[in-house]
Design a protein around this motif. Sequence first.
Motif, PDB file in Angstrom:
ATOM      1  N   LEU A 268      40.195   5.027  25.602  1.00  0.00           N
ATOM      2  CA  LEU A 268      41.132   4.876  26.333  1.00  0.00           C
ATOM      3  C   LEU A 268      42.089   6.181  26.717  1.00  0.00           C
ATOM      4  O   LEU A 268      42.255   6.497  27.950  1.00  0.00           O
ATOM      5  N   VAL A 269      41.856   7.132  25.863  1.00  0.00           N
ATOM      6  CA  VAL A 269      42.493   8.549  26.126  1.00  0.00           C
ATOM      7  C   VAL A 269      41.703   9.329  26.885  1.00  0.00           C
ATOM      8  O   VAL A 269      42.094   9.871  27.856  1.00  0.00           O
ATOM      9  N   VAL A 270      40.310   9.065  26.863  1.00  0.00           N
ATOM     10  CA  VAL A 270      39.396   9.600  27.804  1.00  0.00           C
ATOM     11  C   VAL A 270      39.560   9.339  29.465  1.00  0.00           C
ATOM     12  O   VAL A 270      39.663  10.419  30.083  1.00  0.00           O
ATOM     13  N   VAL A 271      39.856   8.004  29.693  1.00  0.00           N
ATOM     14  CA  VAL A 271      40.020   7.698  31.079  1.00  0.00           C
ATOM     15  C   VAL A 271      41.505   7.985  31.264  1.00  0.00           C
ATOM     16  O   VAL A 271      41.562   8.329  32.623  1.00  0.00           O
ATOM     17  N   LEU A 272      42.266   7.932  30.454  1.00  0.00           N
ATOM     18  CA  LEU A 272      43.639   8.441  31.041  1.00  0.00           C
ATOM     19  C   LEU A 272      43.630   9.965  31.421  1.00  0.00           C
ATOM     20  O   LEU A 272      44.217  10.163  32.268  1.00  0.00           O
ATOM     21  N   ALA A 273      42.896  10.864  30.622  1.00  0.00           N
ATOM     22  CA  ALA A 273      42.734  12.146  31.058  1.00  0.00           C
ATOM     23  C   ALA A 273      41.941  12.408  32.292  1.00  0.00           C
ATOM     24  O   ALA A 273      42.281  13.204  32.921  1.00  0.00           O
ATOM     25  N   ALA A 274      40.804  11.552  32.348  1.00  0.00           N
ATOM     26  CA  ALA A 274      39.823  11.786  33.540  1.00  0.00           C
ATOM     27  C   ALA A 274      40.445  11.276  34.846  1.00  0.00           C
ATOM     28  O   ALA A 274      40.136  11.954  35.937  1.00  0.00           O
ATOM     29  N   THR A 275      41.252  10.612  34.805  1.00  0.00           N
ATOM     30  CA  THR A 275      41.816   9.825  36.045  1.00  0.00           C
ATOM     31  C   THR A 275      43.249  10.105  36.341  1.00  0.00           C
ATOM     32  O   THR A 275      43.623  10.110  37.633  1.00  0.00           O
ATOM     33  N   GLY A 276      44.153  10.487  35.212  1.00  0.00           N
ATOM     34  CA  GLY A 276      45.501  10.617  35.488  1.00  0.00           C
ATOM     35  C   GLY A 276      46.133   9.514  35.929  1.00  0.00           C
ATOM     36  O   GLY A 276      47.180   9.506  36.693  1.00  0.00           O
ATOM     37  N   ALA A 277      45.614   8.282  35.895  1.00  0.00           N
ATOM     38  CA  ALA A 277      46.423   6.989  36.020  1.00  0.00           C
ATOM     39  C   ALA A 277      47.342   6.689  35.107  1.00  0.00           C
ATOM     40  O   ALA A 277      47.365   7.305  33.950  1.00  0.00           O
ATOM     41  N   ARG A 278      48.120   5.536  35.502  1.00  0.00           N
ATOM     42  CA  ARG A 278      49.244   5.161  34.456  1.00  0.00           C
ATOM     43  C   ARG A 278      48.556   4.035  33.586  1.00  0.00           C
ATOM     44  O   ARG A 278      47.305   3.497  34.008  1.00  0.00           O
ATOM     45  N   PHE A 279      49.067   3.824  32.660  1.00  0.00           N
ATOM     46  CA  PHE A 279      48.492   3.145  31.314  1.00  0.00           C
ATOM     47  C   PHE A 279      48.435   1.420  32.142  1.00  0.00           C
ATOM     48  O   PHE A 279      47.377   0.878  31.644  1.00  0.00           O
ATOM     49  N   SER A 280      49.312   1.154  32.835  1.00  0.00           N
ATOM     50  CA  SER A 280      49.535  -0.142  33.224  1.00  0.00           C
ATOM     51  C   SER A 280      48.420  -0.329  34.199  1.00  0.00           C
ATOM     52  O   SER A 280      47.819  -1.379  34.501  1.00  0.00           O
ATOM     53  N   GLN A 281      47.539   0.649  35.044  1.00  0.00           N
ATOM     54  CA  GLN A 281      46.561   0.523  35.828  1.00  0.00           C
ATOM     55  C   GLN A 281      45.173   0.541  35.000  1.00  0.00           C
ATOM     56  O   GLN A 281      44.644  -0.388  35.274  1.00  0.00           O
ATOM     57  N   ILE A 282      45.119   1.327  33.975  1.00  0.00           N
ATOM     58  CA  ILE A 282      43.885   1.313  33.247  1.00  0.00           C
ATOM     59  C   ILE A 282      43.726   0.138  32.418  1.00  0.00           C
ATOM     60  O   ILE A 282      42.338  -0.258  32.139  1.00  0.00           O
ATOM     61  N   SER A 283      44.848  -0.436  31.893  1.00  0.00           N
ATOM     62  CA  SER A 283      44.709  -1.593  31.092  1.00  0.00           C
ATOM     63  C   SER A 283      44.271  -2.957  31.842  1.00  0.00           C
ATOM     64  O   SER A 283      43.835  -3.833  31.246  1.00  0.00           O
ATOM     65  N   ARG A 284      44.353  -2.631  33.186  1.00  0.00           N
ATOM     66  CA  ARG A 284      43.893  -3.937  34.069  1.00  0.00           C
ATOM     67  C   ARG A 284      42.352  -3.738  34.574  1.00  0.00           C
ATOM     68  O   ARG A 284      41.757  -4.646  35.336  1.00  0.00           O
ATOM     69  N   MET A 285      41.719  -2.570  34.120  1.00  0.00           N
ATOM     70  CA  MET A 285      40.244  -2.400  34.579  1.00  0.00           C
ATOM     71  C   MET A 285      39.505  -3.399  34.064  1.00  0.00           C
ATOM     72  O   MET A 285      39.769  -3.706  33.054  1.00  0.00           O
ATOM     73  N   ARG A 286      38.378  -3.806  34.562  1.00  0.00           N
ATOM     74  CA  ARG A 286      37.265  -4.717  34.097  1.00  0.00           C
ATOM     75  C   ARG A 286      36.085  -4.001  33.828  1.00  0.00           C
ATOM     76  O   ARG A 286      35.901  -2.862  34.538  1.00  0.00           O
ATOM     77  N   VAL A 287      35.144  -4.522  33.365  1.00  0.00           N
ATOM     78  CA  VAL A 287      34.002  -3.753  32.967  1.00  0.00           C
ATOM     79  C   VAL A 287      33.157  -3.448  34.493  1.00  0.00           C
ATOM     80  O   VAL A 287      32.566  -2.369  34.418  1.00  0.00           O
ATOM     81  N   SER A 288      33.358  -4.340  35.510  1.00  0.00           N
ATOM     82  CA  SER A 288      32.596  -4.003  36.591  1.00  0.00           C
ATOM     83  C   SER A 288      33.183  -2.994  37.340  1.00  0.00           C
ATOM     84  O   SER A 288      32.694  -2.408  38.421  1.00  0.00           O
ATOM     85  N   ASP A 289      34.444  -2.278  37.028  1.00  0.00           N
ATOM     86  CA  ASP A 289      34.913  -1.141  37.536  1.00  0.00           C
ATOM     87  C   ASP A 289      34.389   0.066  37.022  1.00  0.00           C
ATOM     88  O   ASP A 289      34.692   1.003  37.450  1.00  0.00           O
ATOM     89  N   VAL A 290      33.561   0.203  36.058  1.00  0.00           N
ATOM     90  CA  VAL A 290      32.544   1.225  35.797  1.00  0.00           C
ATOM     91  C   VAL A 290      31.304   1.246  36.642  1.00  0.00           C
ATOM     92  O   VAL A 290      30.481   0.239  36.549  1.00  0.00           O
ATOM     93  N   GLN A 291      31.435   2.002  37.559  1.00  0.00           N
ATOM     94  CA  GLN A 291      29.933   2.236  38.394  1.00  0.00           C
ATOM     95  C   GLN A 291      29.443   3.514  38.336  1.00  0.00           C
ATOM     96  O   GLN A 291      29.619   4.639  38.830  1.00  0.00           O
ATOM     97  N   ARG A 292      28.319   3.379  37.303  1.00  0.00           N
ATOM     98  CA  ARG A 292      27.599   4.488  36.946  1.00  0.00           C
ATOM     99  C   ARG A 292      26.985   4.991  37.795  1.00  0.00           C
ATOM    100  O   ARG A 292      26.759   6.348  37.809  1.00  0.00           O
ATOM    101  N   ALA A 293      26.290   4.230  38.784  1.00  0.00           N
ATOM    102  CA  ALA A 293      25.206   4.724  39.845  1.00  0.00           C
ATOM    103  C   ALA A 293      25.952   5.713  40.652  1.00  0.00           C
ATOM    104  O   ALA A 293      25.423   6.572  41.365  1.00  0.00           O
ATOM    105  N   ALA A 294      27.413   5.397  40.857  1.00  0.00           N
ATOM    106  CA  ALA A 294      28.045   5.938  42.080  1.00  0.00           C
ATOM    107  C   ALA A 294      28.741   6.973  41.237  1.00  0.00           C
ATOM    108  O   ALA A 294      29.302   7.967  42.169  1.00  0.00           O
ATOM    109  N   GLY A 295      28.916   7.182  40.013  1.00  0.00           N
ATOM    110  CA  GLY A 295      29.537   8.297  39.316  1.00  0.00           C
ATOM    111  C   GLY A 295      31.187   8.269  39.443  1.00  0.00           C
ATOM    112  O   GLY A 295      31.652   9.100  39.911  1.00  0.00           O
TER     113      GLY A 295
END
Length: 457
Positions: A268-295
């Motif tokens: 959680l802390v890694v993604v908060l730092a990497a994206t600068g997003a609000r907690f309310s946005q990150i907490s709604r992310m789904r597994v499909s939101d990680v697009q490794r091939a597209a980086g």
Amino acid sequence: MAKTLTEAAITTRNARAKLEPGLYFKGIDPEVHLGYRKGKRGGVWLVRWRNWGPGANYLQTPLGTADDELKEGTLDYEGARRAARAAVEKARAETKAAAQGPALTVRLAVEAYIADRDARDSRRKGRQVRSDGGRRLTRYILGQPTRGRGKAIAAAPLADVALYALKEADLLSWRADLPDAMKATTKQRLINDLKAALNGAYTAHRDRLDANVPAVVKHGLKAAARDDDSVSVARDNQILTDGQIRKLIGAAREIDTEYAWDGDLFRLVVVLAATGARFSQISRMRVSDVQRAAGRLMLPVSRKGRGGKSGSVPIPVGKDVLDALIPAVMGRGKDAPLFERWRHKQVAGSIRWERDKRGPWQSVSELARPWDAIRERAKMPQVIPYALRHSSVVRGVRQNLPIRLVAALHDTSVPMIERHYGRYIADGLEELAARAIVPLVPAVDGDKVIRMAENRS
């Protein structure tokens, strides 16, 4: 047939001095008459008007003492006319409101708004919750009874003001009574909540309310002038270097391991730092939101502002961030929440707690206790989680990314970026301007400067 009004000369002190003791009237409207009652030692003003309610008879009310002898604290004719109009308008508004049912008050408007906010937040979180706005309005408008060791809080006088009679002075008085120790940001959120409640009530009941209500709300609750310097200083304290962010992430990894978070806190802390997003946005992310091939990560848009915003914003991230998320995506369904954590329950008959089941992060308050441990381990006692967002914005600005792109990546507006991070924009533009500098003055032997030949063409 109605009787014809016999008007008297009551407009000047000299004219009134010639009258015998008694009651005299002058029309100021077809059904509104300004009255002057003369006694042995001066007179008083009153107004009478036709009642629009049952019976259609005339009503009257006193206005004040006439300026027959003294000017201070009395009413001249024009002052009496203004007072008469105000009194009749108020009385007729009350009559109209009473005929349409119980008077709409600030309390009713706030209660309806709280019910709507609570229902909305409960739908989003899948369980019954109280909204932050509801808590604020209950405490500072509606009041609340004694709870545990907490003292009862009396309702604000504003709560019982009828909306048809609401004045800017009522709202300004309420604002002035708010605690001095309340943070400016908290105060503004409270004011915004009240503004939304009052505007919502007007929209729902505008057939019962005066058309001036929105203007009263707008001017009575307008944002206070801010000290831009103080805002800048507050932001400066939370702008972190890349090294400081790595230190926080390292501390998060250590706390995660020591307290058996199974990587939930660290990721959680890694993604908060990497994206600068609000907690309310990150907490709604789904597994499909990680697009490794597209980086990249697909970040849900925020729910701030009006309208039903939907969709996601692509956020490029490094391989290190994607690698950290591998345990959260391997073997899991695409629609599963990306970020989960363990829930605990107390063992019956014991003070011991044990793991119960996993579920998504629900509130930023769940990060409060572990964050205290993280910043203590990192030896950064003043840093707040939102510093990761501030730092991400400034990082983009310092990299000379277009401000519109920085705003889009952080789901905010260009004016907001310019307002809060203008200093860093200026620094970046200065650096760009410095790169454009080229030598213009030709050098000669001995590094002496000579005057360039004048262009005569």
